[in-house]
Design a protein around this motif. Sequence first.
Motif, PDB file in Angstrom:
ATOM      1  N   UNK A  86       0.861  -1.177   0.098  1.00 51.09           N
ATOM      2  CA  UNK A  86      -0.035   0.048   0.030  1.00 51.09           C
ATOM      3  C   UNK A  86       0.910   1.258   0.108  1.00 51.09           C
ATOM      4  N   UNK A  87       0.681   2.183  -0.874  1.00 50.33           N
ATOM      5  CA  UNK A  87       1.317   3.373  -1.153  1.00 50.33           C
ATOM      6  C   UNK A  87       0.425   4.545  -0.770  1.00 50.33           C
ATOM      7  N   UNK A  88       0.843   5.597  -0.061  1.00 52.79           N
ATOM      8  CA  UNK A  88       0.223   6.661   0.074  1.00 52.79           C
ATOM      9  C   UNK A  88       0.589   7.886  -0.775  1.00 52.79           C
ATOM     10  N   UNK A  89      -0.231   8.586  -1.283  1.00 51.57           N
ATOM     11  CA  UNK A  89       0.256   9.596  -2.204  1.00 51.57           C
ATOM     12  C   UNK A  89      -0.364  10.906  -1.280  1.00 51.57           C
ATOM     13  N   UNK A  90       0.849  11.747  -0.937  1.00 46.22           N
ATOM     14  CA  UNK A  90       0.626  12.989  -0.201  1.00 46.22           C
ATOM     15  C   UNK A  90       0.792  14.117  -1.072  1.00 46.22           C
ATOM     16  N   UNK A  91      -0.036  14.877  -1.819  1.00 46.61           N
ATOM     17  CA  UNK A  91       0.033  15.855  -2.637  1.00 46.61           C
ATOM     18  C   UNK A  91      -0.273  17.297  -1.848  1.00 46.61           C
ATOM     19  N   UNK A 103       4.600   8.724  -1.389  1.00 47.03           N
ATOM     20  CA  UNK A 103       4.575   9.491  -2.515  1.00 47.03           C
ATOM     21  C   UNK A 103       4.547  10.902  -1.863  1.00 47.03           C
ATOM     22  N   UNK A 104       5.368  11.737  -2.152  1.00 40.82           N
ATOM     23  CA  UNK A 104       5.354  13.047  -1.531  1.00 40.82           C
ATOM     24  C   UNK A 104       5.677  14.092  -2.668  1.00 40.82           C
ATOM     25  N   UNK A 105       4.491  14.881  -3.240  1.00 43.18           N
ATOM     26  CA  UNK A 105       4.512  15.886  -4.159  1.00 43.18           C
ATOM     27  C   UNK A 105       4.197  17.398  -3.525  1.00 43.18           C
TER      28      UNK A 105
END
Length: 311
Positions: free
Chosen positions: A32-37, A58-60
């Motif tokens: 499970x990957x979390x995208x923090x944008x 993943x941090x954008x």
Amino acid sequence: MAILVLAEHDNRTLHPATLNAVAAAQRIGGDVHLLVAGHGAGAVAGAAARVSGVARVLHADAPQLADALAENLAAQVLAVAGRYGHILAPATATGKNVLPRVAATLDVAQISEIVAVLDADTFQRPIYAGNALATVRSADAVKVATVRMTAFDPVAPEGGHASVESIPAAADAGLSRFVSRETTRLERPELTSARIVVSGGRGLGSGGNFAELLEPLADKLGAALGASRAAVDAGYVPNDYQIGQTGKIVAPQLYIAVGISGAIQHLAGMKDAKVIVAINKDPEAPIFSVADYGLVGDLFTLVPELVAALG
């Protein structure tokens, strides 16, 4: 393939709904990957890395991602979508705004508000205002789904040790701009995450009665305040209080319905509560069909007596 979950946040804290979406992702199986944008959301990325069961964050970070504009956030999801077989988001206003754009661009069907994961391709979702469950099997290469938070117990916010990967931010789509935000600051618990909810309906008669009768009860119990659509439409309380098919979905440990008849629209938003208590003068009110405990009588007498009994 891994599963991507879009993290819900305000650039300062991770929204609890994300934890429910991660729980749903874990039922599918796989990393499970979390995208923090966002913008200036380093603290959120750090909190996301500590969420139990998350393998990577993943941090954008960019100014155009600061306000969660749907076009820019969808573009950010699409920038990394090729890595994933499933893309999930909580069924909040943000998730419902972003994921349909992602699904349309990927030319796949979105599966809305899943309440169960049967296998990696098969899900259940409510239909007919929650009166029936549809089992949906997707043959799409990428499954895009929103998650009804109340259907999945949240994972622990601590205990994980995920790596944080900085990724390039998607360019500003230039299709919308942030103008302003009006937020309601509540001293009570937030409605969708409260353990106890006290909710009022048209039977209260006025906004003044709503405050005079229900606020003391909510204060005694440390509860959030909610309302039926009829009470909101009558102007007793703001829209933020509305629970139901066209409002918020809640599943607290205890739900107290005062002066609420129990229209299907309202039941769709609260019938998953663990214990339901109904107070209504009409013994034939539909709310009693889902209530665990019912008090038939005048709410203007019973509610003050209940408050007094609580000490």
